[in-house]
Design a protein around this motif. Structure first.
Motif, mmCIF file in Angstrom:
data_model
loop_
_atom_site.group_PDB
_atom_site.id
_atom_site.type_symbol
_atom_site.label_atom_id
_atom_site.label_comp_id
_atom_site.label_asym_id
_atom_site.label_seq_id
_atom_site.Cartn_x
_atom_site.Cartn_y
_atom_site.Cartn_z
ATOM 1 N N LEU A 59 18.110 -5.592 21.079
ATOM 2 C CA LEU A 59 18.212 -6.803 20.362
ATOM 3 C C LEU A 59 17.332 -7.823 21.057
ATOM 4 O O LEU A 59 17.497 -8.980 20.499
ATOM 5 C CB LEU A 59 19.799 -7.101 20.496
ATOM 6 N N ILE A 61 17.990 -9.463 23.885
ATOM 7 C CA ILE A 61 18.910 -10.407 24.360
ATOM 8 C C ILE A 61 19.194 -10.089 25.934
ATOM 9 O O ILE A 61 20.255 -10.566 26.421
ATOM 10 C CB ILE A 61 20.082 -10.461 23.450
ATOM 11 N N TYR A 98 14.855 -12.878 15.143
ATOM 12 C CA TYR A 98 16.039 -13.644 14.507
ATOM 13 C C TYR A 98 16.517 -13.134 13.253
ATOM 14 O O TYR A 98 17.848 -13.106 13.141
ATOM 15 C CB TYR A 98 15.789 -15.115 14.453
ATOM 16 N N ARG A 101 18.463 -9.582 14.327
ATOM 17 C CA ARG A 101 19.728 -9.617 15.025
ATOM 18 C C ARG A 101 20.684 -10.293 13.948
ATOM 19 O O ARG A 101 20.632 -11.188 13.379
ATOM 20 C CB ARG A 101 19.595 -10.574 15.997
ATOM 21 N N GLY A 102 21.647 -9.460 13.932
ATOM 22 C CA GLY A 102 22.932 -9.834 13.166
ATOM 23 C C GLY A 102 22.500 -9.538 11.616
ATOM 24 O O GLY A 102 23.508 -9.278 10.952
ATOM 25 N N PHE A 109 31.197 -6.139 20.510
ATOM 26 C CA PHE A 109 31.393 -6.419 21.859
ATOM 27 C C PHE A 109 32.846 -6.226 22.671
ATOM 28 O O PHE A 109 33.656 -5.623 21.895
ATOM 29 C CB PHE A 109 31.312 -7.815 22.356
ATOM 30 N N THR A 114 36.783 -13.115 24.664
ATOM 31 C CA THR A 114 35.651 -13.887 24.995
ATOM 32 C C THR A 114 34.289 -13.919 24.211
ATOM 33 O O THR A 114 33.600 -14.757 24.418
ATOM 34 C CB THR A 114 35.367 -13.640 26.604
ATOM 35 N N ALA A 115 34.487 -12.837 23.454
ATOM 36 C CA ALA A 115 33.163 -12.644 22.371
ATOM 37 C C ALA A 115 33.260 -13.690 21.235
ATOM 38 O O ALA A 115 32.306 -13.969 20.769
ATOM 39 C CB ALA A 115 33.071 -11.293 21.887
ATOM 40 N N LEU A 132 23.265 -17.432 8.287
ATOM 41 C CA LEU A 132 22.247 -17.581 9.277
ATOM 42 C C LEU A 132 21.258 -16.626 8.314
ATOM 43 O O LEU A 132 20.140 -16.758 8.618
ATOM 44 C CB LEU A 132 22.411 -16.857 10.399
ATOM 45 N N HIS A 133 21.448 -15.636 7.806
ATOM 46 C CA HIS A 133 20.579 -14.571 7.027
ATOM 47 C C HIS A 133 20.414 -14.934 5.564
ATOM 48 O O HIS A 133 19.494 -14.350 5.181
ATOM 49 C CB HIS A 133 20.977 -13.351 7.461
ATOM 50 N N PRO B 224 30.477 -14.654 27.266
ATOM 51 C CA PRO B 224 30.141 -13.481 26.217
ATOM 52 C C PRO B 224 29.858 -14.022 24.973
ATOM 53 O O PRO B 224 28.981 -13.699 24.342
ATOM 54 C CB PRO B 224 31.304 -12.356 26.318
ATOM 55 N N TYR B 225 30.600 -15.275 24.479
ATOM 56 C CA TYR B 225 30.227 -15.830 23.115
ATOM 57 C C TYR B 225 29.078 -16.354 22.979
ATOM 58 O O TYR B 225 28.443 -16.350 21.847
ATOM 59 C CB TYR B 225 31.396 -16.735 22.698
ATOM 60 N N THR B 227 26.125 -14.566 24.075
ATOM 61 C CA THR B 227 25.485 -13.562 23.805
ATOM 62 C C THR B 227 25.941 -13.136 22.249
ATOM 63 O O THR B 227 25.048 -12.756 21.443
ATOM 64 C CB THR B 227 25.944 -12.450 24.559
ATOM 65 N N THR B 228 27.066 -13.345 22.040
ATOM 66 C CA THR B 228 27.492 -13.046 20.442
ATOM 67 C C THR B 228 26.530 -13.859 19.507
ATOM 68 O O THR B 228 26.067 -13.365 18.550
ATOM 69 C CB THR B 228 29.045 -13.724 20.326
ATOM 70 N N ARG B 230 23.959 -15.211 19.989
ATOM 71 C CA ARG B 230 22.474 -14.775 20.129
ATOM 72 C C ARG B 230 22.139 -13.468 19.254
ATOM 73 O O ARG B 230 21.230 -13.347 18.354
ATOM 74 C CB ARG B 230 21.857 -14.423 21.323
ATOM 75 N N ALA B 231 23.222 -12.483 19.426
ATOM 76 C CA ALA B 231 23.010 -11.412 18.650
ATOM 77 C C ALA B 231 23.201 -11.519 17.175
ATOM 78 O O ALA B 231 23.028 -10.484 16.403
ATOM 79 C CB ALA B 231 24.407 -10.290 19.184
ATOM 80 N N LYS B 232 23.938 -12.536 16.718
ATOM 81 C CA LYS B 232 24.177 -12.884 15.425
ATOM 82 C C LYS B 232 22.760 -13.371 14.814
ATOM 83 O O LYS B 232 22.715 -13.503 13.679
ATOM 84 C CB LYS B 232 25.000 -13.872 15.180
ATOM 85 N N GLY B 233 21.731 -13.671 15.726
ATOM 86 C CA GLY B 233 20.520 -14.125 15.286
ATOM 87 C C GLY B 233 20.172 -15.389 14.999
ATOM 88 O O GLY B 233 19.626 -16.149 14.268
ATOM 89 N N MET B 234 21.285 -16.319 15.863
ATOM 90 C CA MET B 234 21.140 -17.753 15.839
ATOM 91 C C MET B 234 19.914 -18.095 16.745
ATOM 92 O O MET B 234 19.738 -17.626 17.578
ATOM 93 C CB MET B 234 22.564 -18.040 16.417
#
Lengths: 636, 332
Positions: A59, A61, A98, A101-102, A109, A114-115, A132-133, B224-225, B227-228, B230-234
């Motif tokens: 990804l 990241i 971008y 991702r997602g 996770f 915490t995610a 976002l997409h 971690p959120y 990373t969440t 970022r992984a969403k594509g933000m």
């Protein structure tokens, strides 16, 4: 790589490094694998094997100090133009990343708490992944979000939309994270240890959900896990990673039925499972310091130091123990309502000398509270705790001053988290000496000799005594914790989830050590765990707890072979085995509501005036059931 | 939420009552009273004192009454806006403070806004570029600002302004406007003078704030959120603002309660050096001469501001953070 060959992601000779002070760490060293469209690939390995780093690289990241050194990550979007795109070769600000991702590859996770951000509603966070997409009006976006929340199993999506993550249970939180990953209908989902933080029944349901959705949308899943049981139940293909390198890969059948590589074989034999012969030892991946023999040799001397007399009858007896917690809601004056929660409800159990009683239950079942009540770290609301020490049966709950001090010496505890249970500002020497000083055992040199002896006993080099806990690994720290518990020659050990924070290979070491010590030193123990296989490995008898009550208590074999209580049954049915012949019945698991006492059936629930009591269904086999129930119903 | 605010306001009352008792007791504490100081001053200046006049004054100002009676008089007076009488100025306290209080508030708020405007961007930049040269450089200047005492900085700036521009930057406006009603020209003059005290008073606060923004944001950036998101594509900036930055705001909102009194008391020495028309110098003079109602009313106002600040920060926290709102038993 073309669209037609069905490969959606191809990782080719990937190298990832991290810049750290004084050099670099090569976390991934030439890993290659392929994920086929609509299939599940499991990436298996211990912590530190580099499996999470691979997903971060895919990804793009990675943390700021990490970089892809060489290799290719080719992503071929089935809905794209058929050309494979090298993700590894892109600038980190490339707009395609971008979008991908997602949108095309999304992620689930490990830690659902915490995610998710605690400051934003579930709806807001899930919807964001969509908006976002895709361009959507707020109304459409909300409708889509509620639909996906319904899909992942929220009973009331409209309400869930407005809720915050901390208002949900762990399982529901993970469902929300899955909803967030699915809302854009991605080509591939990366699931990084998606069920590791969950209870076993919830884990089975989440795995079932993922499998179901994967089939429905024909997605690919890249599943990262250390749990071979999960792998057997989920994966089509498996890649085993160790120290950043692929050890073995192939179809799930090949891996389980015909494993070649010694590492995988070792991994498989390091996990406790249910078909272990009595007395069979786990084979730890890396024997550390000493094995069985050292404990035998040193343990003999250690045990000889104290003369324990044989005790007839129970060593520890707990009767009708009850603990209530009062939670005050509202603040300051007025409108504060007291809310009483019964954490431990009418718990009775008996542990004989030298015996190991396993206490199994899911989070919140009250098992740790029972342990704390026994050692008087908490005051019981009512009930009795009796302990048979050298001066006969004592009522623990009424001990005072010196007697209590003496009792504390005889019962010691080993904690779950080896990281926070050792004071980071004390050296190992001080940590191990502290109990001796508190209880005024020996002076100066005697204490120092004792500490050295303890270190050897748990298989650590006494030269490490002047180090601080941070310079040890998790397994070594847990050994220090065990040594501390043994320092006072206790008669009884209470182990509260001693291996749940450890890796599989280390877990085997610690379990073996505990077993050896128990045998050599003749320790009585109470072993608390949520992991049925672990309890099966160490315990003689097992008690199953649910919502503060013991629902079933029996000998180990009996409990696993002939469970009677519906909760015990669903608990056993939810454990994923690393065995392709014994896969989970996902349909059954998805239906089960193990926690809901109403689903247990008439024989096991309270009705009207008749209350629940423990009914003997076999030798030493008790089940919590309705006192008026038909006894034949219980012999299932 | 309304019920919470109402409860929170009720909670202020005992605090304020306690504060007023404490303030009154503290001012009573030194031996003697204003009249004694006054008599001593006259004697020292070689003038004669008519004991009858003193006696008359003593009665007039109720110095002969027991302390609790005077306290009740003072405290109940404050409720209706009567803060007592300043002996030194021979005027009601309200008239003495009047304008000065207004200017104190102007200087304070300008300083707080200055602090935020500078500290937030720098703190965010430092946190996202941790251990870079720019991070070190900004940190260095921040620490420099923290280490230099305010009044020293004020002196240096006065000197430099005089050397380079040939003007005196003391005061809050040009002398011809003092005592004039507010006009556009006066307003402009105030603005021209305002920036010096704002910078002087604001530097140390800004430096501390930069460090705290940086530290808090660094903690949140590892969660971690992030990373969440970022992984969403933000996007990086939007992700930064929506998640970790908002999380890191908690500390600083909780700080608002403390900022007001801190800025005000930090500003007093500077106000003397720069001869600002704020309340600072007045308070210090009042304390020296035991002009008790003047000093007491000042302290009460500081206390009141603190309590209001804490109230504001509590309400903002409950609004911003659902954990506080929902787990504290406050309904949505």
């Amino acid at each position: 790589m073309e669209r037609d060959d069905g490969v959606i992601l191809k990782v080719d000779d990937l190298h990832v490094s991290f810049d750290v002070q004084g050099g670099q760490i090569d976390a991934v060293k030439g890993v290659s694998f392929e994920v086929k469209n609509g299939s599940v690939l499991a990436l298996v390995g211990e912590s530190g094997s580099g499996k999470s780093v691979i997903t971060q690289a895919i990804l793009r990241i990675l943390p700021t100090n990490g970089r892809i050194v060489s290799g290719k990550i080719l992503f071929c979007d089935p809905k794209g133009d058929g050309k494979a795109i090298d993700v590894a070769d892109m600038s980190s600000r490339d707009p395609y990343l971008y979008k991908m991702r997602g949108g095309r590859i999304s992620m689930v996770f490990q830690e659902p708490m915490t995610a998710l951000s605690p400051l934003h509603t579930i709806g807001n966070q899930v919807e964001e992944a969509l908006t976002l997409h895709h361009k959507k009006t707020p109304k459409e976006a909300k409708a889509d979000t509620e639909e996906v929340l319904k899909l992942v199993g929220f009973p009331d999506p409209g309400r869930a939309y407005e809720m915050y993550s901390f208002e949900l249970s762990g399982g529901l939180r993970q469902r929300a994270v899955i909803a967030m990953a699915l809302i854009c209908n991605p080509a591939m989902v990366i699931a990084d240890e998606p069920t590791t933080a969950l209870d076993v029944t919830v884990q089975a349901q989440i795995l079932g959900l993922m499998k179901e959705l994967q089939r429905k949308f024909n997605m690919a899943i890249l599943l990262i896990t250390h749990d071979l049981g999960v792998v057997a139940n989920m994966a089509d293909e498996v890649v085993v990673i160790y120290h950043g390198e692929v050890m073995e890969s192939g179809s799930v059948e090949d891996i389980f039925n015909n494993s070649q590589h010694p590492y995988l074989k070792a991994l498989l034999s390091a996990i406790p499972h249910f078909e272990m012969a009595p007395g069979e030892r786990l084979v730890s991946l890396r024997e550390m310091g000493n094995g069985e023999n050292t404990v035998k040799k040193l343990g003999g001397q250690f045990a000889a130091a104290d003369t324990k007399k044989k005790i007839d009858g129970p060593h520890l007896e707990v009767k009708n123990l009850r603990k209530e917690f009062t939670i005050r809601k509202g603040s300051w004056f007025g409108s504060s309502s007291a809310n009483t929660i019964v954490a431990v409800n009418d718990v009775s159990l008996v542990v004989k000398q030298g015996e190991c009683l396993g206490l199994v239950g899911e989070s919140g079942s009250g098992k740790t509270t029972v342990a704390k009540l026994i050692i008087r770290a908490l005051e019981a609301t009512s009930g009795e705790v009796k302990f048979n020490s050298n001066n006969g049966m004592q009522n623990v709950l009424e001990l005072e001053k010196e007697e209590l001090m003496e009792f504390r010496r005889t019962v010691q505890m080993i904690f779950q988290d080896p990281f926070s249970s050792l004071n980071p500002r004390m050296t190992v020497q001080n940590i191990l000496r502290e109990p001796l000083q508190i209880h005024k055992v020996g002076i100066g040199d005697e204490q120092r000799d004792k500490v050295v002896e303890l270190m050897k006993l748990v298989g650590l080099d006494p030269r490490f005594l002047n180090r601080y806990p941070h310079s040890f690994s998790g397994g070594q720290r847990q050994r220090i914790g065990i040594a501390r518990a043994l320092a006072l020659h206790p008669e009884m050990l209470i182990c509260d989830e001693p291996v749940s924070a450890l890796d599989v290979s280390v877990q085997a070491q610690i379990l073996n050590l505990l077993n050896d010590l128990r045998g050599e030193l003749g320790l009585t123990s109470l072993f608390i765990s949520h992991n049925l296989a672990v309890v099966n490995y160490v315990a003689d008898r097992i008690a199953v707890m649910c919502r503060g009550r013991i629902v079933e208590i029996a000998n180990r074999e009996q409990l696993f072979e002939r469970p009677v209580h519906p909760y015990t049954k669903s608990l056993l049915a939810s454990v994923p085995y690393p065995d392709l012949d014994k896969l989970l019945d996902f349909e059954e698991v998805m239906k089960s509501k193990a926690h809901d006492a109403k689903s247990w059936g008439g024989a096991f629930s309270e009705s009207g005036e008749s209350s629940l009591m423990h009914i003997e269904v076999g030798t030493d086999h008790f089940v919590l059931a309705n006192e008026n129930c038909d006894k034949t119903e219980l012999s299932a | 939420m309304l019920a919470y605010i109402f409860k929170r306001v009720l909670y202020m009352l005992p605090t304020l009552i306690l504060t007023s008792i404490l303030v009154f007791a503290l001012i009573e504490l030194p031996p003697g009273d204003y009249l004694e100081t006054y008599v001593n001053e006259l004697l020292a200046a070689g003038e004669t004192v008519d004991p009858r006049q003193i006696e008359y004054l003593r009665e007039e100002y109720a110095f002969d009454r027991p302390a609790w009676e005077r306290y009740i008089n003072w405290a109940s007076g404050m409720l209706v806006g009567d803060f007592g009488y300043s002996f030194e100025y021979q005027l009601p306290v309200r008239d003495v403070i009047g304008d000065r209080l207004f200017f104190t508030i102007v200087v304070t708020f300008a300083t707080i806004i200055f602090t935020w405007l500078i500290a937030f961007p720098i703190g965010i930049y430092s946190a996202t570029h941790q251990y870079s040269w720019t991070d070190y450089g900004l940190t260095f200047f921040g620490l420099l600002g923290l280490a230099i005492p305010n009044f020293l900085l004020a002196l240096v700036m006065m000197y430099l302004a005089n050397e380079w521009f040939g003007t005196s930057i003391g005061g809050l406006m040009d002398p011809e406007f003092i005592g004039q009603p507010l006009s556009w020209a006066k307003f402009v003059s105030v603005l021209e003078h305002l920036w010096i005290p704002v910078i002087v008073i604001g530097t140390s606060g800004t430096a501390g704030m930069i460090r705290r923004v940086r530290a808090n944001l660094l903690d949140e950036l590892r969660r971690p959120y992030v990373t969440t998101a970022r992984a969403k594509g933000m996007g990086e900036f939007r992700g930064l603002m929506k998640y970790p930055f908002r999380m890191s705001l908690n500390f600083f909102i909780a700080d608002i309660g403390g900022i007001l009194p801190q800025v005000i008391s930090g500003a007093e020495l500077v106000a003397i050096v720069l001869s600002l028309e704020t309340t600072g110098p007045l308070l210090i003079a009042a304390l020296q001469s035991q002009d008790m109602y003047l000093a007491g009313s000042f302290l009460m106002m500081l206390g009141f501001l603190t309590v209001i600040g804490v109230l504001i920060s509590d309400i903002l926290l409950a609004m911003l953070d659902p954990r506080i709102r929902l787990q504290g038993g406050i309904s949505r």
